[in-house]
Design a protein around this motif. Sequence first.
Motif, PDB file in Angstrom:
ATOM      1  N   LEU A 105    -124.048 -62.357-119.317  1.00 13.69           N
ATOM      2  CA  LEU A 105    -123.796 -62.692-117.882  1.00 13.69           C
ATOM      3  C   LEU A 105    -122.394 -62.779-117.643  1.00 13.69           C
ATOM      4  CD1 LEU A 105    -124.860 -63.037-114.817  1.00 13.69           C
ATOM      5  CD2 LEU A 105    -125.110 -65.418-115.150  1.00 13.69           C
ATOM      6  N   ALA A 106    -121.835 -63.426-118.745  1.00 14.33           N
ATOM      7  CA  ALA A 106    -120.160 -63.571-118.598  1.00 14.33           C
ATOM      8  C   ALA A 106    -119.665 -62.140-118.514  1.00 14.33           C
ATOM      9  CB  ALA A 106    -119.655 -64.194-119.653  1.00 14.33           C
ATOM     10  N   TRP A 107    -120.173 -61.048-119.051  1.00  9.67           N
ATOM     11  CA  TRP A 107    -119.480 -60.026-118.923  1.00  9.67           C
ATOM     12  C   TRP A 107    -119.540 -59.376-117.696  1.00  9.67           C
ATOM     13  CZ3 TRP A 107    -116.034 -57.355-121.264  1.00  9.67           C
ATOM     14  CH2 TRP A 107    -115.652 -55.670-121.133  1.00  9.67           C
ATOM     15  N   VAL A 108    -120.648 -59.293-116.997  1.00  4.36           N
ATOM     16  CA  VAL A 108    -120.924 -58.867-115.607  1.00  4.36           C
ATOM     17  C   VAL A 108    -120.167 -59.831-114.654  1.00  4.36           C
ATOM     18  CG1 VAL A 108    -122.845 -58.916-113.751  1.00  4.36           C
ATOM     19  CG2 VAL A 108    -123.275 -58.433-116.067  1.00  4.36           C
ATOM     20  N   LEU A 109    -120.270 -61.025-114.530  1.00  2.00           N
ATOM     21  CA  LEU A 109    -119.434 -61.987-113.813  1.00  2.00           C
ATOM     22  C   LEU A 109    -117.712 -61.486-114.234  1.00  2.00           C
ATOM     23  CD1 LEU A 109    -121.049 -65.387-113.853  1.00  2.00           C
ATOM     24  CD2 LEU A 109    -121.297 -63.413-112.229  1.00  2.00           C
ATOM     25  N   GLY A 110    -117.488 -61.310-115.255  1.00  2.33           N
ATOM     26  CA  GLY A 110    -116.072 -60.801-115.388  1.00  2.33           C
ATOM     27  C   GLY A 110    -115.578 -59.781-114.815  1.00  2.33           C
ATOM     28  N   SER A 111    -116.580 -58.903-114.567  1.00  2.00           N
ATOM     29  CA  SER A 111    -116.547 -57.378-113.873  1.00  2.00           C
ATOM     30  C   SER A 111    -116.344 -57.662-112.283  1.00  2.00           C
ATOM     31  CB  SER A 111    -117.383 -56.450-114.187  1.00  2.00           C
ATOM     32  OG  SER A 111    -117.346 -56.360-115.531  1.00  2.00           O
ATOM     33  N   ARG A 186    -120.180 -63.808-104.063  1.00  2.09           N
ATOM     34  CA  ARG A 186    -119.843 -62.621-104.229  1.00  2.09           C
ATOM     35  C   ARG A 186    -121.009 -61.672-104.760  1.00  2.09           C
ATOM     36  NH1 ARG A 186    -114.191 -62.436-107.106  1.00  2.09           N
ATOM     37  NH2 ARG A 186    -113.721 -63.399-105.223  1.00  2.09           N
ATOM     38  N   PHE A 187    -121.309 -62.140-105.901  1.00  2.00           N
ATOM     39  CA  PHE A 187    -122.495 -61.265-106.478  1.00  2.00           C
ATOM     40  C   PHE A 187    -123.539 -61.024-105.446  1.00  2.00           C
ATOM     41  CE2 PHE A 187    -126.393 -60.284-108.693  1.00  2.00           C
ATOM     42  CZ  PHE A 187    -125.793 -59.737-109.796  1.00  2.00           C
ATOM     43  N   ASN A 188    -124.194 -62.434-104.762  1.00  3.11           N
ATOM     44  CA  ASN A 188    -124.980 -62.274-103.693  1.00  3.11           C
ATOM     45  C   ASN A 188    -124.940 -61.423-102.733  1.00  3.11           C
ATOM     46  OD1 ASN A 188    -126.559 -64.262-105.051  1.00  3.11           O
ATOM     47  ND2 ASN A 188    -125.986 -66.004-103.691  1.00  3.11           N
ATOM     48  N   HIS A 189    -123.756 -61.204-102.389  1.00  5.61           N
ATOM     49  CA  HIS A 189    -123.031 -60.529-101.279  1.00  5.61           C
ATOM     50  C   HIS A 189    -123.071 -59.099-101.502  1.00  5.61           C
ATOM     51  CE1 HIS A 189    -119.909 -58.902 -98.323  1.00  5.61           C
ATOM     52  NE2 HIS A 189    -120.725 -59.454 -97.700  1.00  5.61           N
ATOM     53  N   ARG A 190    -122.740 -58.661-102.741  1.00  2.00           N
ATOM     54  CA  ARG A 190    -122.710 -57.172-103.077  1.00  2.00           C
ATOM     55  C   ARG A 190    -124.024 -56.695-103.581  1.00  2.00           C
ATOM     56  NH1 ARG A 190    -117.990 -55.266-107.073  1.00  2.00           N
ATOM     57  NH2 ARG A 190    -119.397 -53.359-107.118  1.00  2.00           N
ATOM     58  N   PHE A 191    -125.014 -57.540-104.091  1.00  2.00           N
ATOM     59  CA  PHE A 191    -126.149 -57.106-104.922  1.00  2.00           C
ATOM     60  C   PHE A 191    -127.371 -57.523-104.284  1.00  2.00           C
ATOM     61  CE2 PHE A 191    -122.689 -57.148-108.243  1.00  2.00           C
ATOM     62  CZ  PHE A 191    -122.714 -55.891-108.322  1.00  2.00           C
ATOM     63  N   ASP A 193    -129.395 -61.472-102.609  1.00  2.00           N
ATOM     64  CA  ASP A 193    -129.512 -62.813-102.939  1.00  2.00           C
ATOM     65  C   ASP A 193    -130.132 -63.050-104.178  1.00  2.00           C
ATOM     66  OD1 ASP A 193    -129.270 -65.455-102.641  1.00  2.00           O
ATOM     67  OD2 ASP A 193    -131.145 -65.695-101.498  1.00  2.00           O
ATOM     68  N   THR A 194    -129.206 -63.645-105.185  1.00  2.00           N
ATOM     69  CA  THR A 194    -129.917 -63.828-106.467  1.00  2.00           C
ATOM     70  C   THR A 194    -129.437 -65.279-107.038  1.00  2.00           C
ATOM     71  OG1 THR A 194    -129.164 -61.705-106.857  1.00  2.00           O
ATOM     72  CG2 THR A 194    -129.682 -62.864-108.930  1.00  2.00           C
ATOM     73  N   VAL A 345    -130.641 -59.918-112.777  1.00  2.18           N
ATOM     74  CA  VAL A 345    -129.415 -59.266-112.822  1.00  2.18           C
ATOM     75  C   VAL A 345    -129.058 -57.823-113.134  1.00  2.18           C
ATOM     76  CG1 VAL A 345    -126.808 -59.574-113.804  1.00  2.18           C
ATOM     77  CG2 VAL A 345    -128.296 -61.621-113.223  1.00  2.18           C
ATOM     78  N   ARG A 346    -129.513 -57.506-114.293  1.00  2.69           N
ATOM     79  CA  ARG A 346    -129.235 -56.138-114.603  1.00  2.69           C
ATOM     80  C   ARG A 346    -130.066 -55.123-113.861  1.00  2.69           C
ATOM     81  NH1 ARG A 346    -132.483 -57.753-119.533  1.00  2.69           N
ATOM     82  NH2 ARG A 346    -131.016 -59.047-120.885  1.00  2.69           N
ATOM     83  N   ASP A 347    -131.049 -55.492-113.232  1.00  6.06           N
ATOM     84  CA  ASP A 347    -131.783 -54.364-112.437  1.00  6.06           C
ATOM     85  C   ASP A 347    -130.806 -54.460-111.024  1.00  6.06           C
ATOM     86  OD1 ASP A 347    -133.838 -53.046-111.084  1.00  6.06           O
ATOM     87  OD2 ASP A 347    -133.910 -54.772-109.742  1.00  6.06           O
ATOM     88  N   ARG A 348    -130.432 -55.586-110.651  1.00  6.81           N
ATOM     89  CA  ARG A 348    -129.430 -55.709-109.295  1.00  6.81           C
ATOM     90  C   ARG A 348    -128.092 -54.810-109.450  1.00  6.81           C
ATOM     91  NH1 ARG A 348    -131.690 -60.575-106.396  1.00  6.81           N
ATOM     92  NH2 ARG A 348    -133.742 -59.639-106.038  1.00  6.81           N
ATOM     93  N   VAL A 349    -127.697 -54.992-110.592  1.00  4.81           N
ATOM     94  CA  VAL A 349    -126.197 -54.227-110.977  1.00  4.81           C
ATOM     95  C   VAL A 349    -126.348 -52.862-111.178  1.00  4.81           C
ATOM     96  CG1 VAL A 349    -124.958 -56.641-111.492  1.00  4.81           C
ATOM     97  CG2 VAL A 349    -126.013 -54.696-113.169  1.00  4.81           C
ATOM     98  N   GLY A 350    -127.429 -52.267-111.414  1.00  4.34           N
ATOM     99  CA  GLY A 350    -127.818 -51.153-111.418  1.00  4.34           C
ATOM    100  C   GLY A 350    -127.819 -50.291-112.959  1.00  4.34           C
ATOM    101  N   PHE A 351    -128.159 -51.192-113.959  1.00  5.86           N
ATOM    102  CA  PHE A 351    -128.290 -50.949-115.083  1.00  5.86           C
ATOM    103  C   PHE A 351    -129.881 -50.395-115.395  1.00  5.86           C
ATOM    104  CE2 PHE A 351    -125.386 -54.314-116.991  1.00  5.86           C
ATOM    105  CZ  PHE A 351    -124.226 -53.459-116.644  1.00  5.86           C
TER     106      PHE A 351
END
Length: 356
Positions: A105-111, A186-191, A193-194, A345-351
Amino acid sequence: MSEASSPSSAASGTATPRVFSGIQPTAGSFHLGNYLGALRQWIAMQDTHEAFYCVVDMHAITVAYDPAALRVRSRVSAAQLLAMGLDQDRSTLFLQSHVPEHAELAWVLGSLTGFGEAGRMTQFKDKSAKQGTSGTTVGLFTYPVLQAADILLYSPEPGEGERDLRVPVGEDQRQHLELTRTLAQRFNHRFGDTFVVPEAHIPAGAAKITDLQDPTAKMSKSASSPQGIVDVLEDPGPMRKKIMRAVTDTGTDVRYDEENKAGVTNLLRIFSALEGTPVADLEGRYAGTGYGQFKKDLAQVVLDTFTPIRERTHKLLADEQELDRLLAQGADRASQVAARTMEIVRDRVGFVGRGR
Ligand code: TRP
């Protein structure tokens, strides 16, 4: 599935707020300031919250360290927490490195984190200034992003009670928590509500304890001299001596006065927190007796608190297999929550989901 995984979500529908906190295994012992400022509240919150507590060994490798010492300190840290009263039946205690989703998750948030945004973290600026550029690692730079991942992995899912996520931390972690909140939003806004946006939680009864030799400075492993710190695992002799030699102030009154009597005030705070006696009662008890008797009694109270904890810690450390079993139990429970969050998270970010 995640419902059966955590102790108090068994009582599903009841709104038990979730709590997450972490502590670094960077020393051979926790100290009195850790105990009264945070850890005692961790213990108490087991009964009012669904609690996840993490020994953050991955954060500990962001600065120069020794692998053998880290291994010892991680177990010693966990053993002390259990000895203080953390209970795997009432909460979930685990080592961060046992749950690899923290790094993922740190990798995803780092991005999602701006380079400049991370560069504004004052703790990074302070620490990197001390180490110099060549000694400063990228891990130290992204430390707050890993911390955000620690917290957000345990974000309760929709439908899980009140979706409340509280993080008991001291003043020095406020900026990191603010970043965590920003990243959640930011995550919720882009991808979509998570994540629950977590709240800093200053627990009732947390006492700020200062250095015994420099009572205007916080008791701290990195800043205090050994004489200024009382370690939880310290032997009774030196423990008593440190209290007896604590800096007091001119005069002889045992009186709470932060401005003019910082030393005595700190000792009164320690005494009051450990014995559960209001400061005013202590002032009354020691009116006219001078500092000697006051310190002697305080030393006894400190010893009475830490002796059983020290003994239980050593007992837990003597049976490493059992200690590791307890930690595996915590890791299993944490993993179930973390794995579920990462699936979303993986699903929401498009993996692409892994086929079966
Ligand atoms: N950075 C915190 C400290 O130094 C430790 C920590 C890591 C933490 N991850 C966390 C605290 C998550 C609260 C929540 O005190």
